[in-house]
Design a protein around this motif. Structure first.
Motif, mmCIF file in Angstrom:
data_model
loop_
_atom_site.group_PDB
_atom_site.id
_atom_site.type_symbol
_atom_site.label_atom_id
_atom_site.label_comp_id
_atom_site.label_asym_id
_atom_site.label_seq_id
_atom_site.Cartn_x
_atom_site.Cartn_y
_atom_site.Cartn_z
ATOM 1 N N ARG A 117 107.781 47.145 147.140
ATOM 2 C CA ARG A 117 106.567 47.183 146.322
ATOM 3 C C ARG A 117 105.565 46.118 146.773
ATOM 4 O O ARG A 117 104.363 46.389 146.886
ATOM 5 C CB ARG A 117 106.936 46.959 144.858
ATOM 6 C CG ARG A 117 105.748 47.059 143.906
ATOM 7 C CD ARG A 117 106.197 46.792 142.493
ATOM 8 N NE ARG A 117 107.241 47.749 142.083
ATOM 9 C CZ ARG A 117 107.909 47.652 140.941
ATOM 10 N NH1 ARG A 117 107.668 46.634 140.127
ATOM 11 N NH2 ARG A 117 108.832 48.555 140.612
ATOM 12 N N ALA A 118 106.018 44.955 147.070
ATOM 13 C CA ALA A 118 105.120 43.878 147.536
ATOM 14 C C ALA A 118 104.498 44.233 148.883
ATOM 15 O O ALA A 118 103.326 43.950 149.141
ATOM 16 C CB ALA A 118 105.917 42.572 147.629
ATOM 17 N N LEU A 119 105.289 44.863 149.741
ATOM 18 C CA LEU A 119 104.766 45.266 151.049
ATOM 19 C C LEU A 119 103.670 46.304 150.895
ATOM 20 O O LEU A 119 102.633 46.253 151.574
ATOM 21 C CB LEU A 119 105.918 45.799 151.911
ATOM 22 C CG LEU A 119 105.529 46.251 153.332
ATOM 23 C CD1 LEU A 119 104.945 45.080 154.117
ATOM 24 C CD2 LEU A 119 106.750 46.828 154.060
ATOM 25 N N ALA A 120 103.876 47.273 150.008
ATOM 26 C CA ALA A 120 102.864 48.305 149.787
ATOM 27 C C ALA A 120 101.573 47.708 149.242
ATOM 28 O O ALA A 120 100.465 48.073 149.652
ATOM 29 C CB ALA A 120 103.422 49.357 148.819
ATOM 30 N N LEU A 121 101.646 46.769 148.316
ATOM 31 C CA LEU A 121 100.454 46.126 147.770
ATOM 32 C C LEU A 121 99.718 45.328 148.839
ATOM 33 O O LEU A 121 98.480 45.308 148.902
ATOM 34 C CB LEU A 121 100.849 45.210 146.608
ATOM 35 C CG LEU A 121 101.321 45.917 145.335
ATOM 36 C CD1 LEU A 121 101.805 44.893 144.309
ATOM 37 C CD2 LEU A 121 100.195 46.758 144.746
ATOM 38 N N SER A 122 100.463 44.655 149.712
ATOM 39 C CA SER A 122 99.829 43.870 150.780
ATOM 40 C C SER A 122 99.068 44.762 151.742
ATOM 41 O O SER A 122 97.949 44.456 152.161
ATOM 42 C CB SER A 122 100.917 43.074 151.518
ATOM 43 O OG SER A 122 100.355 42.369 152.597
ATOM 44 N N VAL A 123 99.687 45.904 152.095
ATOM 45 C CA VAL A 123 99.008 46.838 153.007
ATOM 46 C C VAL A 123 97.739 47.386 152.363
ATOM 47 O O VAL A 123 96.687 47.508 153.001
ATOM 48 C CB VAL A 123 99.967 47.980 153.393
ATOM 49 C CG1 VAL A 123 99.216 49.073 154.155
ATOM 50 C CG2 VAL A 123 101.111 47.439 154.226
ATOM 51 N N ALA A 124 97.814 47.721 151.086
ATOM 52 C CA ALA A 124 96.647 48.260 150.391
ATOM 53 C C ALA A 124 95.510 47.243 150.344
ATOM 54 O O ALA A 124 94.345 47.573 150.535
ATOM 55 C CB ALA A 124 97.050 48.688 148.977
ATOM 56 N N ARG A 125 95.868 45.981 150.070
ATOM 57 C CA ARG A 125 94.834 44.942 150.025
ATOM 58 C C ARG A 125 94.184 44.737 151.389
ATOM 59 O O ARG A 125 92.975 44.562 151.512
ATOM 60 C CB ARG A 125 95.440 43.639 149.529
ATOM 61 C CG ARG A 125 95.819 43.676 148.036
ATOM 62 C CD ARG A 125 96.586 42.446 147.640
ATOM 63 N NE ARG A 125 96.949 42.485 146.208
ATOM 64 C CZ ARG A 125 97.778 41.618 145.648
ATOM 65 N NH1 ARG A 125 98.312 40.632 146.378
ATOM 66 N NH2 ARG A 125 98.065 41.712 144.353
ATOM 67 N N LYS A 126 94.984 44.770 152.442
ATOM 68 C CA LYS A 126 94.441 44.610 153.790
ATOM 69 C C LYS A 126 93.516 45.772 154.136
ATOM 70 O O LYS A 126 92.464 45.602 154.746
ATOM 71 C CB LYS A 126 95.568 44.505 154.809
ATOM 72 C CG LYS A 126 96.347 43.205 154.733
ATOM 73 C CD LYS A 126 97.430 43.155 155.803
ATOM 74 C CE LYS A 126 98.183 41.820 155.761
ATOM 75 N NZ LYS A 126 99.250 41.772 156.794
ATOM 76 N N ARG A 127 93.925 46.973 153.748
ATOM 77 C CA ARG A 127 93.092 48.133 154.045
ATOM 78 C C ARG A 127 91.765 48.054 153.286
ATOM 79 O O ARG A 127 90.703 48.370 153.825
ATOM 80 C CB ARG A 127 93.840 49.402 153.647
ATOM 81 C CG ARG A 127 93.086 50.692 153.995
ATOM 82 C CD ARG A 127 93.923 51.906 153.657
ATOM 83 N NE ARG A 127 95.168 51.886 154.419
ATOM 84 C CZ ARG A 127 96.160 52.753 154.238
ATOM 85 N NH1 ARG A 127 96.051 53.691 153.292
ATOM 86 N NH2 ARG A 127 97.259 52.692 154.970
ATOM 87 N N THR A 128 91.795 47.622 152.040
ATOM 88 C CA THR A 128 90.566 47.472 151.247
ATOM 89 C C THR A 128 89.644 46.423 151.868
ATOM 90 O O THR A 128 88.422 46.623 151.968
ATOM 91 C CB THR A 128 90.914 47.066 149.809
ATOM 92 O OG1 THR A 128 91.764 48.067 149.240
ATOM 93 C CG2 THR A 128 89.649 46.936 148.965
ATOM 94 N N ALA A 129 90.211 45.311 152.305
ATOM 95 C CA ALA A 129 89.402 44.264 152.941
ATOM 96 C C ALA A 129 88.796 44.762 154.243
ATOM 97 O O ALA A 129 87.639 44.462 154.570
ATOM 98 C CB ALA A 129 90.271 43.032 153.183
#
Length: 237
Positions: A25-37
């Motif tokens: 779950r933490a990995l998925a959130l990190s990827v999403a944040r990077k993609r948004t940035a």
């Protein structure tokens, strides 16, 4: 034995330990944040690029359209150089004229509307009636658009519609007034002969010419005109 086996079966149906889910779950959130940035950064980059292109287009349009001139523009340092410029206008009698040149340069420190010309030409009935309008008037010049004044320098050659041809190193043409002045020595040739002077002025659309300073003229007599008969009294004198 039976108790141990039942316990093992229940463990198979229970969810996996939280220690296995949370890293995913933490990995998925990190990827999403990077993609948004990344998407946000690309939007900012494209917006900045579009604004820069728009600013450059506005500057080119302002420089190219100022002064009713057309031609290809090229920025050289702080100056603007135009190839084959074309300036149009009308005098007080609404007679149209066109000023062209090989090259026009607008200096950064020049007054507003003043353009330097290389090998200027003029299509104007006041000076070029019946002449080749593509003929170069001088080696260099300067056009003051707001005041409609064309200055010519070095090897100036022009002709009025009255049939007089002039050579000088300077001519100032007031396009609004059909008037020409010159502060350098001038030599002229016309139907009545030749003349040389230190300065000159042409007014009334070329019908009046004033020469000043060390004026030397050579008049050509019209030999086709009839010679009046002399009276006897005059013949005896």
């Amino acid at each position: 034995m039976t108790s141990l086996t039942a316990s093992s079966g229940r463990d198979a149906f229970e969810p996996a330990a939280s220690g296995r889910w949370e890293p995913r779950r933490a990995l998925a959130l990190s990827v999403a944040r990077k993609r948004t940035a990344f998407v946000r950064g690309m939007r900012l980059l494209f917006t900045a690029g579009a604004l820069s292109i728009a600013a450059l287009l506005v500057v080119q349009l302002v420089l190219g359209s100022s002064g009713n001139a057309t031609g290809e523009t090229e920025a050289v340092s702080a100056d603007v150089r135009m190839t084959n410029p074309r300036f149009t206008g009308r005098d007080e009698s609404l007679t149209p004229y066109v000023v062209t040149a090989d090259t026009a340069i607008r200096r950064r420190d020049a007054a507003d509307g003043v353009t330097e010309l290389e090998r200027p030409r003029l299509d104007y009935d006041f000076l070029e009636a019946g002449a080749d309008v593509s003929r170069v008037l001088a080696e260099s010049g300067r056009y003051d658009l707001p005041n409609r004044i064309l200055d010519l320098y070095s090897d100036v050659n022009f002709r009025t519609r009255a049939g007089y041809t002039f050579q000088s190193d300077h001519a100032r043409i007031f396009l609004r007034e059909e008037r020409v002045t010159g502060e350098e020595a001038v030599e002229g040739t016309g139907p009545m002969g030749t003349i040389r002077a230190d300065s000159y002025e042409i007014t009334d659309g070329g019908n009046r010419i004033i020469f000043s300073g060390n004026v030397r003229a050579r008049l050509i007599q019209d030999r086709t005109a009839p010679i009046p008969d002399a009276s006897p009294e005059e013949g005896n004198d």
